[in-house]
Design an enzyme around this catalytic site. Structure first.
Site, PDB file in Angstrom:
ATOM      1  N   ARG A  17      46.130 -75.107  11.074  1.00 55.96           N
ATOM      2  CA  ARG A  17      47.264 -75.089  10.129  1.00 55.96           C
ATOM      3  C   ARG A  17      47.018 -74.130   8.964  1.00 55.96           C
ATOM      4  O   ARG A  17      47.919 -73.350   8.613  1.00 55.96           O
ATOM      5  CB  ARG A  17      47.560 -76.502   9.638  1.00 55.96           C
ATOM      6  CG  ARG A  17      48.214 -77.389  10.698  1.00 55.96           C
ATOM      7  CD  ARG A  17      48.487 -78.782  10.170  1.00 55.96           C
ATOM      8  NE  ARG A  17      47.252 -79.458   9.785  1.00 55.96           N
ATOM      9  CZ  ARG A  17      47.212 -80.605   9.108  1.00 55.96           C
ATOM     10  NH1 ARG A  17      48.336 -81.193   8.724  1.00 55.96           N
ATOM     11  NH2 ARG A  17      46.059 -81.156   8.813  1.00 55.96           N
ATOM     12  N   ASN A  35      50.838 -80.997  12.168  1.00 53.44           N
ATOM     13  CA  ASN A  35      50.266 -81.577  13.382  1.00 53.44           C
ATOM     14  C   ASN A  35      51.169 -82.698  13.851  1.00 53.44           C
ATOM     15  O   ASN A  35      51.764 -83.414  13.033  1.00 53.44           O
ATOM     16  CB  ASN A  35      48.876 -82.165  13.112  1.00 53.44           C
ATOM     17  CG  ASN A  35      47.802 -81.102  12.957  1.00 53.44           C
ATOM     18  OD1 ASN A  35      47.965 -79.984  13.410  1.00 53.44           O
ATOM     19  ND2 ASN A  35      46.700 -81.469  12.332  1.00 53.44           N
TER      20      ASN A  35
END
Length: 753
Positions: A17, A35
């Protein structure tokens, strides 16, 4: 325009990320990344050109510890975002992504550990987005701090700033902590009385204790290790006596690659493995060793060492203070699973360790260190134990099934395979189910998988052996859950594991399966272990095997190589046998042989018989000891100097007794052990190609514990390199750790089809 990007694989807990965030800034993309139960989800707004460039960089240049299994992009109705941001993970369904294994300490974190002015100086739990424990501390997914055992450690303001700073390598690092807000150490004696909790002085104290000859139980990031001075013969022997491990070699922890290379030769393949993110134990040759290790005490009778480098901050600091190599073996009594709980360790290891180093980070999934070896001539990688750094993912091709499938593996070297979604998960090595604690770890792992994936299996696979505890427990679960099950023959599962790894089930070209191991329950009720199979067009059949000989004294036969020799004895061996058994015992066994009806084709036991015949080993103190000792006699070989002791019979069976008879004759003529062992291994390798030639097969798949023998593997590769295509297990060990994978592959590709 706006696109939705989904990236699956090993993409959580690897800095993906933060990587997406930085890449979005580079491409002037607005949107979000998060996520979820599928992996990483990106909503990207920009021009078609910028989004395509963004998507290409994400999928082609991911973070170094990420492993992308699949990705897709689709245009969605346009959404306006004023910036790009990482948003909290939201779980909208059941888990459907690869899990994240533990990663070794990265160079940047190591530098911080040792930098006096750094705020993490000597903080042993220093990690970042690219390193540190993952699977060991995971309770559920998506991989967020709240879902790990770090949830009880609130980040201090400085750690929180790092966590939210896009330019910091700890940006969204879920394991982020420091001395002010993190994990605490405690050094105690064997009675549990605390000696020190000083975070900087504690390692100096431990180093002094090790140099004094003490044994320290150290709670590392994946379980306890038992450590002592690898240059102190008395300390090593004390550890052997207390751990009840008389001869099995110990792993040695070195401070650095430079220190290791100063004592023994390390080739490029071994070096790459030693410094990889998995950081396993690597078995290397002891030829030319120049260090101060008590070599024979560490690896009795062997010319190889199992070595590793520090993979956690804790081990890095330990070795910084000790400076000399240290024994680092699993924290358990021999045969039991590795311990990770303070109370259990203090009880079980109280009579083993003199001191304990504990910490207060809970470990959910305890794991042994993984073990690998490279063959000396062709550098073929052989995985001996697949655990920390590799578990719990399977990275090979996965056939599709709409069913949720669990395979419970074998009995020795237990593992579990679970297919609850689009991915296949393989547990870490668990151990031998004969041990009560290992069986409990086995049942707990089943429960952990079911809880984690929020799904029970819809069908179970078990081994065909009725006495295997995994089989018995599987049948119990079948009754509880009301689901069907299948018994998969042991050696067919071995064969299926290689076929599956190399995507050969759909190949129209026939494949010869060569499956050699210690034992497995055969379709005819005998104990198989020296098998040849043919696979083609969804059909697997047994086409040959080593000649049957008597299986005597049950499991004791695997522990006493002299019993295998007795079973295979030929004329003229009476004096030899009488030197190995007292007369009363020998008469009892001979009476048993006359009445015996259970037979075996085991190549593993054939190795035992040869080792006993040559006076190398009559009693195994650890599994495979006789075969391992035999391998050590072969420093190098030349195929042109080797000769075969036998050929296949007209009925396609291998004349096992003739092999022993010829070796006995050679030994009687004074032929050196090394030459006989080379010839024996050459005989085995040569027999494979005799069978292949007779069957007209050019593709050969090999599996089973016998193929952990590096010299045998090299001989096979050398003989077959020009005319045959050879397949070995790649991502998993050839031993019984692959049975669970093979059971799954066999069912999906053969039974279900």
């Amino acid at each position: 325009m706006t696109s939705k990007i989904v990236i699956q694989g090993q993409v959580q807990g690897v800095g993906f990320r933060p990587f997406v965030y930085v890449t979005a800034q580079k491409h002037q993309i607005t949107g979000t990344v998060s996520n979820n139960e599928e992996g990483v989800i990106v909503m990207a707004t920009g021009t078609r050109e910028t989004i395509n460039g963004f998507y290409q960089e994400l999928t082609q240049n991911p973070p170094r510890v990420a492993k992308i299994k699949g990705h897709r992009i689709e245009e969605v109705p346009a959404i306006f975002f004023d910036k790009f941001s990482i948003v909290p993970s939201q779980k909208g369904g059941k888990l459907n992504l690869q899990l994240t294994p533990d990663f070794a300490l990265c160079d940047a974190c190591r530098d911080e550990l040792l930098e006096v002015k750094n705020r993490r100086y000597y903080y042993p739990f220093t990690t970042c987005t690219y390193c540190g424990p993952r699977w060991a501390i995971t309770n559920t997914f998506p991989f967020e701090r709240a879902h790990t055992n770090l949830h009880s450690f609130d980040m201090c303001p400085v750690c929180q700033e790092e966590y939210t700073n896009p330019l910091d390598r700890r940006f969204h690092s879920q394991t982020n902590s420091c001395p002010n807000c993190g994990i605490a150490l405690s050094l105690s004696d064997a009675n549990g009385i605390e000696i020190s909790a000083d975070p900087q002085g504690i390692f100096k104290k431990i180093a002094a204790l090790i140099r004094e000859g003490n044994i320290i139980a150290i709670k590392n990031t994946s379980g306890y290790l038992l450590c002592c001075d690898a240059q102190n013969a008395m300390a090593i022997q004390t550890l052997r006596d207390r751990k009840r491990r008389p001869k099995k070699p110990f792993a040695i922890l070195y401070a650095s690659l430079k220190q290791l290379q100063g004592e023994v030769s390390v080739n490029k393949a071994q070096e790459a493995e030693l410094i990889s993110s998995e950081r396993p134990i690597v078995l290397i040759s002891g030829t030319g060793f120049q260090g101060q290790l008590v070599f024979d005490a560490l690896a009795p009778g062997l010319n190889q060492l199992g070595v590793m480098l520090p993979y956690s901050g804790l081990l890095e600091l330990l070795m910084k203070e000790v400076q000399t190599p240290v024994v680092a073996t699993s924290g358990n009594i021999h045969g039991s699973p590795i311990l990770s709980n303070l109370e259990d360790a203090q009880i079980s290891l109280a009579q083993v360790a003199d001191y304990f180093l504990h910490h207060n980070l809970d470990i959910t999934n305890a794991q042994d260190d993984s073990v690998v070896k490279f063959t000396p001539k062709f550098q073929q990688k052989i995985i001996y134990r697949r655990s920390r750094g590799y578990a719990p993912n399977y990275y090979g091709p996965i056939p599709f099934s709409a069913e949720k499938i669990m395979a419970l593996g074998g009995h020795l070297k237990s593992t579990i395979a679970f297919y609850p979604n689009d991915f296949l998960y393989l547990s870490q090595y668990l151990g031998h189910l004969d041990h009560y604690e290992v069986f409990n770890r086995f049942t707990d792992t089943i429960a952990t998988f079911i809880k984690l994936f929020e799904a029970k299996p819809e069908i179970l696979m078990v081994d065909k052996h009725p006495a295997y505890l995994s089989t018995q427990y599987g049948k119990k679960l079948v009754q509880q859950w009301g689901v069907p099950f299948h018994e998969i023959q042991h050696h067919k599962a071995h064969f299926a594991s290689v076929l599956g790894e190399h995507h050969l089930f759909d190949d129209n070209t026939p494949v010869l399966g060569v499956i050699w191991d210690g034992n497995g329950y055969g379709d005819d009720g005998h104990i198989w272990g020296g098998e040849f199979f043919r696979y083609q067009q969804k059909r697997m059949e047994r086409i040959g095997h080593f000649d049957y000989y008597d299986w005597v004294a049950g499991d004791k036969m695997a522990k006493e190589p002299k019993l295998s020799l007795l079973s295979l004895a030929c004329d003229g061996m009476d004096d030899l046998l009488e030197s190995k058994f007292d007369s009363r015992t020998l008469n009892i066994y001979r009476t048993l042989l006359q009445k015996n009806s259970l037979k075996t084709s085991s190549v593993g036991r054939l190795f035992d018989a040869v080792a006993s015949l040559l006076g190398i080993c009559d009693t195994n103190t650890y599994e495979g000891e006789a075969a391992i000792l035999m391998e050590q006699y072969v420093g190098s070989y030349q195929l042109s100097n080797c000769k075969a002791y036998d050929v296949i019979s007209e009925t396609a069976t291998i004349p096992t007794f003739d092999i022993i008879r010829n070796i006995f004759a050679e030994f009687g003529r004074g032929v050196p052990r090394e030459a006989i062992i080379c010839n024996f291994l050459f005989t085995l390798a040569n027999l494979i190609f005799q069978v292949a030639h007779r069957q007209g097969l050019k593709q050969i798949a090999l599996s089973g514990g016998v193929f952990q023998n590096a010299i045998l593997v090299d001989m096979i590769k050398e003989i077959g390199k020009d005319d045959y295509i050879l397949y070995f297990n790649m991502n998993i060990s050839p031993n019984d750790e692959n049975i669970a994978l093979g059971q799954f592959m066999y069912y999906v590709n053969l039974i279900k089809q």
